[in-house]
Write an enzyme that holds these catalytic residues in place. Structure first.
Site, PDB file in Angstrom:
ATOM      1  N   TYR A   1      -3.593  -6.647  16.772  1.00 49.10           N
ATOM      2  CA  TYR A   1      -3.915  -5.748  15.375  1.00 49.10           C
ATOM      3  C   TYR A   1      -4.990  -5.109  15.308  1.00 49.10           C
ATOM      4  CZ  TYR A   1      -3.775  -5.067  10.136  1.00 49.10           C
ATOM      5  OH  TYR A   1      -3.940  -4.026   9.166  1.00 49.10           O
TER       6      TYR A   1
ATOM      7  N   ASN B   1       2.295   4.822   7.598  1.00 50.47           N
ATOM      8  CA  ASN B   1       1.494   3.776   6.806  1.00 50.47           C
ATOM      9  C   ASN B   1       2.317   2.278   7.324  1.00 50.47           C
ATOM     10  OD1 ASN B   1      -0.101   1.984   4.490  1.00 50.47           O
ATOM     11  ND2 ASN B   1       2.242   1.876   4.178  1.00 50.47           N
TER      12      ASN B   1
ATOM     13  N   ILE C   1       0.910  -1.256  -0.004  1.00 54.52           N
ATOM     14  CA  ILE C   1      -0.121  -0.031   0.048  1.00 54.52           C
ATOM     15  C   ILE C   1       1.001   1.378  -0.057  1.00 54.52           C
ATOM     16  CG2 ILE C   1      -1.643   1.382   1.378  1.00 54.52           C
ATOM     17  CD1 ILE C   1      -2.858  -1.401   2.381  1.00 54.52           C
TER      18      ILE C   1
ATOM     19  N   LYS D   1      -5.291  -0.961  15.598  1.00 54.68           N
ATOM     20  CA  LYS D   1      -6.180  -0.318  14.436  1.00 54.68           C
ATOM     21  C   LYS D   1      -7.271   0.845  15.101  1.00 54.68           C
ATOM     22  CE  LYS D   1      -3.242  -1.351  11.065  1.00 54.68           C
ATOM     23  NZ  LYS D   1      -2.297  -0.510  10.479  1.00 54.68           N
TER      24      LYS D   1
ATOM     25  N   ASP E   1      13.199   3.022  11.866  1.00 50.92           N
ATOM     26  CA  ASP E   1      12.384   2.020  12.544  1.00 50.92           C
ATOM     27  C   ASP E   1      11.365   2.910  13.206  1.00 50.92           C
ATOM     28  OD1 ASP E   1      10.859   0.180  14.183  1.00 50.92           O
ATOM     29  OD2 ASP E   1      12.800  -0.572  15.196  1.00 50.92           O
TER      30      ASP E   1
ATOM     31  N   SER F   1      -7.280   0.446   9.641  1.00 52.25           N
ATOM     32  CA  SER F   1      -7.889  -0.660   8.960  1.00 52.25           C
ATOM     33  C   SER F   1      -9.469  -0.946   9.196  1.00 52.25           C
ATOM     34  CB  SER F   1      -7.234  -1.750   9.550  1.00 52.25           C
ATOM     35  OG  SER F   1      -7.613  -3.201   9.023  1.00 52.25           O
TER      36      SER F   1
HETATM   37  P1  NAD Z   1       3.105  -4.968   3.415  1.00 55.70           P
HETATM   38  O1  NAD Z   1       3.832  -5.954   4.675  1.00 55.70           O
HETATM   39  O2  NAD Z   1       3.383  -5.163   1.981  1.00 55.70           O
HETATM   40  O3  NAD Z   1       4.256  -3.386   3.738  1.00 55.70           O
HETATM   41  C1  NAD Z   1       4.502  -3.112   5.094  1.00 55.70           C
HETATM   42  C2  NAD Z   1       5.614  -2.310   5.112  1.00 55.70           C
HETATM   43  O4  NAD Z   1       5.935  -1.794   6.398  1.00 55.70           O
HETATM   44  C3  NAD Z   1       6.932  -2.946   4.607  1.00 55.70           C
HETATM   45  O5  NAD Z   1       7.893  -2.565   3.551  1.00 55.70           O
HETATM   46  C4  NAD Z   1       7.968  -3.149   6.033  1.00 55.70           C
HETATM   47  O6  NAD Z   1       9.268  -3.364   5.755  1.00 55.70           O
HETATM   48  C5  NAD Z   1       7.486  -1.701   6.566  1.00 55.70           C
HETATM   49  N1  NAD Z   1       7.733  -2.004   7.916  1.00 55.70           N
HETATM   50  C6  NAD Z   1       7.253  -2.849   9.015  1.00 55.70           C
HETATM   51  N2  NAD Z   1       7.660  -2.563  10.104  1.00 55.70           N
HETATM   52  C7  NAD Z   1       8.507  -1.350  10.026  1.00 55.70           C
HETATM   53  C8  NAD Z   1       9.014  -0.527  10.789  1.00 55.70           C
HETATM   54  N3  NAD Z   1       9.238  -0.916  12.313  1.00 55.70           N
HETATM   55  N4  NAD Z   1       9.524   0.775  10.633  1.00 55.70           N
HETATM   56  C9  NAD Z   1       9.337   0.956   9.362  1.00 55.70           C
HETATM   57  N5  NAD Z   1       8.879   0.082   8.274  1.00 55.70           N
HETATM   58  C10 NAD Z   1       8.210  -0.950   8.860  1.00 55.70           C
HETATM   59  O7  NAD Z   1       1.783  -4.649   4.150  1.00 55.70           O
HETATM   60  P2  NAD Z   1       0.776  -3.491   3.622  1.00 55.70           P
HETATM   61  O8  NAD Z   1      -0.379  -4.574   3.179  1.00 55.70           O
HETATM   62  O9  NAD Z   1       1.080  -2.636   2.428  1.00 55.70           O
HETATM   63  O10 NAD Z   1       0.286  -2.974   4.845  1.00 55.70           O
HETATM   64  C11 NAD Z   1       0.547  -1.410   4.915  1.00 55.70           C
HETATM   65  C12 NAD Z   1      -0.438  -0.925   6.001  1.00 55.70           C
HETATM   66  O11 NAD Z   1      -1.657  -1.116   5.621  1.00 55.70           O
HETATM   67  C13 NAD Z   1      -0.275  -1.440   7.071  1.00 55.70           C
HETATM   68  O12 NAD Z   1      -0.291  -0.583   8.184  1.00 55.70           O
HETATM   69  C14 NAD Z   1      -1.512  -2.552   7.442  1.00 55.70           C
HETATM   70  O13 NAD Z   1      -1.724  -2.848   8.572  1.00 55.70           O
HETATM   71  C15 NAD Z   1      -2.253  -1.957   6.824  1.00 55.70           C
HETATM   72  N6  NAD Z   1      -3.427  -2.589   6.132  1.00 55.70           N
HETATM   73  C16 NAD Z   1      -3.490  -3.489   5.283  1.00 55.70           C
HETATM   74  C17 NAD Z   1      -4.452  -4.320   4.918  1.00 55.70           C
HETATM   75  C18 NAD Z   1      -4.481  -5.449   3.806  1.00 55.70           C
HETATM   76  O14 NAD Z   1      -5.307  -5.922   3.610  1.00 55.70           O
HETATM   77  N7  NAD Z   1      -3.037  -5.523   3.287  1.00 55.70           N
HETATM   78  C19 NAD Z   1      -5.684  -3.999   5.399  1.00 55.70           C
HETATM   79  C20 NAD Z   1      -5.968  -2.841   6.112  1.00 55.70           C
HETATM   80  C21 NAD Z   1      -4.739  -2.065   6.781  1.00 55.70           C
END
Ligand code: NAD
Length: 254
Positions: free
Chosen positions: A162, A95, A23, A166, A68, A147
């Site tokens: 989680y 994000n 995302i 959220k 981080d 989320s």
């Molecule tokens: P993803 O795992 O593809 O990407 C997450 C990114 O966050 C990765 O690049 C990871 O390296 C980075 N990350 C993790 N821990 C970190 C830290 N401590 N410091 C810096 N970077 C860090 O997941 P995504 O689906 O793209 O998720 C992005 C956001 O969207 C998240 O907050 C997730 O909870 C939220 N979300 C996702 C969904 C879904 O269905 N995919 C739905 C609702 C919300």
């Protein structure tokens, strides 16, 4: 100004945490397409650098910053680096997030703390640091990734930390929106439903039930969030603050 021009991000400076993939990366590409310079903030520098190469190949000013989001010193250094490179920050997309699926009764303290630290405390720390820059200039747009899990309890997978994190992001967003409205800083969040990214696609065994429970009978794509994110980042959202935009194929309606 025409309605399309109101969505322009030309001249704006943005950063995206968790911008290396999923995302966050889609959002970074969209902010850039709308005209912004974009910093990719992530732990995974290999993927962050690859995203920067992609952005630069499109003529976008970009940099990768290792950070981080749970570490306040890291976050402050990241903000200083982005300001040093871009001169200011107009758009913060907080994000980065993770999900750990463990039953509540056997969940380790470490797992609980890790999810809350990254998903909730990380958003507070990056919003706080970006907010200081924006308050100083009386202008800015902060968008947090919450989320639908902040509204409903997902099934069949267990993920109490989680879901709690959220729900916290949604209330943190509203709190910051109210506190910072007098300074011209807008704070909103998005609440996606199931979106096809590394986070969800690795859990192949649950995907059929997630799709069946979604009225649109499918997962969303990261690109289906980007126009909403550009809107929230842009001046066209001038009166929009404290809002949680649910984008979930109607999952939370039933
Ligand atoms: P993803 O795992 O593809 O990407 C997450 C990114 O966050 C990765 O690049 C990871 O390296 C980075 N990350 C993790 N821990 C970190 C830290 N401590 N410091 C810096 N970077 C860090 O997941 P995504 O689906 O793209 O998720 C992005 C956001 O969207 C998240 O907050 C997730 O909870 C939220 N979300 C996702 C969904 C879904 O269905 N995919 C739905 C609702 C919300």
């Amino acid at each position: 100004m025409g309605v399309v021009d109101m969505f322009s991000l030309v001249g704006k400076k943005a950063f995206v945490t968790g911008g290396a993939q999923g995302i966050g990366k889609s959002a970074a590409l969209a902010f850039a397409e709308a005209g912004a310079d974009v910093a990719i903030v992530d732990l995974d520098m290999g993927k962050a650098e690859a995203a920067v190469v992609e952005l630069r190949s499109r003529g976008v000013r970009s940099l990768a910053v290792k950070c981080d989001v749970t570490n306040p010193a890291d976050v402050d250094a990241m903000i200083a680096r982005v300001v040093d490179e871009f001169g200011t920050i107009d758009i913060a997309f907080n994000n980065a997030g993770i999900c750990i699926n463990e039953n509540a009764e056997t969940m380790s303290f470490e797992s609980w703390k890790k999810v809350i630290d990254i998903n909730l405390t990380g958003i507070f720390l990056t919003a706080r640091a970006a907010g200081r820059v924006m308050i100083g200039k009386r202008r800015g747009a902060i968008i947090n990734t919450a989320s639908m899990s902040g509204h409903i309890v997902n099934q069949p997978q267990p993920q109490c930390a989680y879901n709690a994190s959220k729900a916290g992001v949604i209330m943190l967003t509203k709190s910051l929106a109210v506190e910072w409205a007098p300074y011209g800083v807008r704070v909103n969040c998005i609440s996606p439903g199931y979106i096809g990214t590394a986070m969800t696609l690795k859990a192949a065994q649950w995907i059929p039930s997630w799709e069946a429970a979604t009225p649109q009978k499918r997962m969303g794509k990261p690109e289906e969030l980007t126009s909403a994110l550009v809107y929230l980042a842009s001046d066209s959202a001038g009166f929009t603050t404290g809002t949680d935009l649910v984008i979930d194929g109607a999952f939370t309606c039933v």
